[in-house]
Write a protein that holds these residues in place. Sequence first.
Motif, PDB file in Angstrom:
ATOM      1  N   LEU A  40      25.103  33.531 113.107  1.00 46.32           N
ATOM      2  CA  LEU A  40      26.257  34.361 112.746  1.00 46.32           C
ATOM      3  C   LEU A  40      27.238  33.698 111.778  1.00 46.32           C
ATOM      4  O   LEU A  40      27.639  34.336 110.787  1.00 46.32           O
ATOM      5  N   PRO A  41      27.666  32.447 111.988  1.00 45.90           N
ATOM      6  CA  PRO A  41      28.629  31.864 111.033  1.00 45.90           C
ATOM      7  C   PRO A  41      28.092  31.798 109.599  1.00 45.90           C
ATOM      8  O   PRO A  41      28.799  32.161 108.648  1.00 45.90           O
ATOM      9  N   GLY A  42      26.855  31.337 109.433  1.00 42.19           N
ATOM     10  CA  GLY A  42      26.280  31.266 108.094  1.00 42.19           C
ATOM     11  C   GLY A  42      26.096  32.634 107.475  1.00 42.19           C
ATOM     12  O   GLY A  42      26.311  32.821 106.265  1.00 42.19           O
ATOM     13  N   LEU A  43      25.697  33.600 108.296  1.00 40.31           N
ATOM     14  CA  LEU A  43      25.530  34.970 107.799  1.00 40.31           C
ATOM     15  C   LEU A  43      26.860  35.537 107.326  1.00 40.31           C
ATOM     16  O   LEU A  43      26.940  36.186 106.263  1.00 40.31           O
ATOM     17  N   LEU A  44      27.924  35.292 108.080  1.00 38.34           N
ATOM     18  CA  LEU A  44      29.247  35.777 107.704  1.00 38.34           C
ATOM     19  C   LEU A  44      29.717  35.109 106.416  1.00 38.34           C
ATOM     20  O   LEU A  44      30.287  35.765 105.532  1.00 38.34           O
ATOM     21  N   PHE A  45      29.455  33.813 106.307  1.00 36.39           N
ATOM     22  CA  PHE A  45      29.871  33.082 105.105  1.00 36.39           C
ATOM     23  C   PHE A  45      29.214  33.656 103.856  1.00 36.39           C
ATOM     24  O   PHE A  45      29.886  33.974 102.870  1.00 36.39           O
ATOM     25  N   VAL A  46      27.887  33.776 103.886  1.00 33.36           N
ATOM     26  CA  VAL A  46      27.190  34.226 102.680  1.00 33.36           C
ATOM     27  C   VAL A  46      27.493  35.690 102.372  1.00 33.36           C
ATOM     28  O   VAL A  46      27.543  36.098 101.207  1.00 33.36           O
ATOM     29  N   THR A  47      27.718  36.493 103.412  1.00 31.63           N
ATOM     30  CA  THR A  47      28.048  37.908 103.180  1.00 31.63           C
ATOM     31  C   THR A  47      29.388  38.043 102.459  1.00 31.63           C
ATOM     32  O   THR A  47      29.505  38.771 101.456  1.00 31.63           O
ATOM     33  N   ILE A  48      30.411  37.356 102.964  1.00 30.92           N
ATOM     34  CA  ILE A  48      31.736  37.444 102.343  1.00 30.92           C
ATOM     35  C   ILE A  48      31.715  36.846 100.946  1.00 30.92           C
ATOM     36  O   ILE A  48      32.289  37.400 100.005  1.00 30.92           O
ATOM     37  N   PHE A  49      31.026  35.704 100.782  1.00 30.09           N
ATOM     38  CA  PHE A  49      30.977  35.064  99.467  1.00 30.09           C
ATOM     39  C   PHE A  49      30.226  35.933  98.460  1.00 30.09           C
ATOM     40  O   PHE A  49      30.578  35.974  97.270  1.00 30.09           O
ATOM     41  N   THR A  50      29.191  36.620  98.918  1.00 30.75           N
ATOM     42  CA  THR A  50      28.454  37.512  98.026  1.00 30.75           C
ATOM     43  C   THR A  50      29.332  38.674  97.564  1.00 30.75           C
ATOM     44  O   THR A  50      29.238  39.127  96.405  1.00 30.75           O
ATOM     45  N   LEU A  51      30.211  39.138  98.448  1.00 33.58           N
ATOM     46  CA  LEU A  51      31.058  40.298  98.119  1.00 33.58           C
ATOM     47  C   LEU A  51      32.209  39.941  97.189  1.00 33.58           C
ATOM     48  O   LEU A  51      32.540  40.714  96.274  1.00 33.58           O
ATOM     49  N   ASN A  52      32.854  38.770  97.402  1.00 29.12           N
ATOM     50  CA  ASN A  52      34.065  38.495  96.606  1.00 29.12           C
ATOM     51  C   ASN A  52      34.131  37.086  96.002  1.00 29.12           C
ATOM     52  O   ASN A  52      35.139  36.749  95.349  1.00 29.12           O
ATOM     53  N   ASN A  53      33.101  36.250  96.221  1.00 23.40           N
ATOM     54  CA  ASN A  53      33.084  34.886  95.671  1.00 23.40           C
ATOM     55  C   ASN A  53      34.326  34.074  96.053  1.00 23.40           C
ATOM     56  O   ASN A  53      34.754  33.188  95.299  1.00 23.40           O
ATOM     57  N   ASP A  54      34.880  34.353  97.209  1.00 20.89           N
ATOM     58  CA  ASP A  54      36.069  33.644  97.670  1.00 20.89           C
ATOM     59  C   ASP A  54      35.642  32.568  98.672  1.00 20.89           C
ATOM     60  O   ASP A  54      35.313  32.877  99.826  1.00 20.89           O
ATOM     61  N   LEU A  55      35.637  31.315  98.240  1.00 23.96           N
ATOM     62  CA  LEU A  55      35.188  30.217  99.091  1.00 23.96           C
ATOM     63  C   LEU A  55      36.075  30.059 100.319  1.00 23.96           C
ATOM     64  O   LEU A  55      35.582  29.905 101.440  1.00 23.96           O
ATOM     65  N   HIS A  56      37.394  30.105 100.123  1.00 14.46           N
ATOM     66  CA  HIS A  56      38.311  29.872 101.227  1.00 14.46           C
ATOM     67  C   HIS A  56      38.181  30.949 102.299  1.00 14.46           C
ATOM     68  O   HIS A  56      38.119  30.647 103.499  1.00 14.46           O
ATOM     69  N   MET A  57      38.122  32.191 101.889  1.00 14.21           N
ATOM     70  CA  MET A  57      37.999  33.272 102.861  1.00 14.21           C
ATOM     71  C   MET A  57      36.668  33.189 103.603  1.00 14.21           C
ATOM     72  O   MET A  57      36.619  33.372 104.829  1.00 14.21           O
ATOM     73  N   SER A  58      35.611  32.895 102.898  1.00 15.59           N
ATOM     74  CA  SER A  58      34.288  32.796 103.521  1.00 15.59           C
ATOM     75  C   SER A  58      34.250  31.657 104.531  1.00 15.59           C
ATOM     76  O   SER A  58      33.740  31.813 105.651  1.00 15.59           O
ATOM     77  N   ALA A  59      34.807  30.505 104.145  1.00 12.12           N
ATOM     78  CA  ALA A  59      34.777  29.342 105.024  1.00 12.12           C
ATOM     79  C   ALA A  59      35.634  29.567 106.275  1.00 12.12           C
ATOM     80  O   ALA A  59      35.220  29.259 107.395  1.00 12.12           O
ATOM     81  N   ILE A  60      36.828  30.132 106.079  1.00 15.80           N
ATOM     82  CA  ILE A  60      37.712  30.370 107.223  1.00 15.80           C
ATOM     83  C   ILE A  60      37.102  31.395 108.179  1.00 15.80           C
ATOM     84  O   ILE A  60      37.174  31.245 109.400  1.00 15.80           O
ATOM     85  N   ALA A  61      36.472  32.423 107.641  1.00 19.76           N
ATOM     86  CA  ALA A  61      35.844  33.444 108.488  1.00 19.76           C
ATOM     87  C   ALA A  61      34.706  32.840 109.309  1.00 19.76           C
ATOM     88  O   ALA A  61      34.562  33.118 110.513  1.00 19.76           O
ATOM     89  N   ALA A  62      33.883  32.001 108.680  1.00 19.76           N
ATOM     90  CA  ALA A  62      32.768  31.368 109.395  1.00 19.76           C
ATOM     91  C   ALA A  62      33.277  30.452 110.501  1.00 19.76           C
ATOM     92  O   ALA A  62      32.760  30.455 111.629  1.00 19.76           O
TER      93      ALA A  62
END
Length: 273
Positions: A40-62
């Motif tokens: 789940l954490p890795g899936l959430l990271f790559v999903t958010i990063f694919t949608l908006n290329n926002d590293l900080h948001m993806s990392a914090i969400a994971a």
Amino acid sequence: MTSLDKPTEETTEADDARAVTEAALFEAFGGVRGMVETVLPGLLFVTIFTLNNDLHMSAIAALAVSVVLVVVRLAMKDTVKHAFSGVFGVAFGVVFAMMTDNAKNFYLPGMLYTLGLALAYIVTSLAGVPLIGLILGPVFKENLSWRTRNPGRKKAYTKASYAWGFILLAKSAILFPLYWWADTEQLGWVLVTLKIPPFLLAVWLTWVFLAKAPAPIDVFAEMEAAEEAEKSEKAEKAERERREHGPVDQALPGLSEADGEAADPRVGRHRKA
């Protein structure tokens, strides 16, 4: 017992052994829930990063979802080792990615861990102390008894460790070239895709090898039996001593009252008085 009863009993024992093996593997590797917490954490990271290329948001969400998984485990008073390992893995990935400002590095600690684990499985197998035996020995309540007392079990653990090592090595051989040549989204989706199938293959091979191996030696039951035997031996020894060295003033059987009085001079003096 008839000739028809024996195969039935042997089949039942084999089924029981397989069931015990399945339960132990399920406990050791976390089962379905453990797999979800791993993916789940890795899936959430790559999903958010694919949608908006926002590293900080993806990392914090994971990282946030990893912490939530641990909190849920704690609230349910469940085993937290798999969730905790997920938190540490995600935390290292977040730190690497933030420090280098490179989203790919979110996956690097996990990839290095996979490679190191693959080498550990292979090296420990070559050394005669297969890692999978060290992991599953306590789960099967056999500890390290398989090393010297159960050669068939040691052979099964060695095969299983080689299987884990080469499967994880093959996974690393796919991921590291992608780390250098592919973009973050491609690497992330391939990594998420490769989370479960290699794991299931390794667990299945472990189950196959152990299901055909001799039963584990329950060293905990042996220790309990030894303690009970020691207690019984001490109790029997104390009882023998009590019987052999009983109270000295106890009247001996067969003596009459007159004999007793004659044996005690105080009785004679009392009568003369």
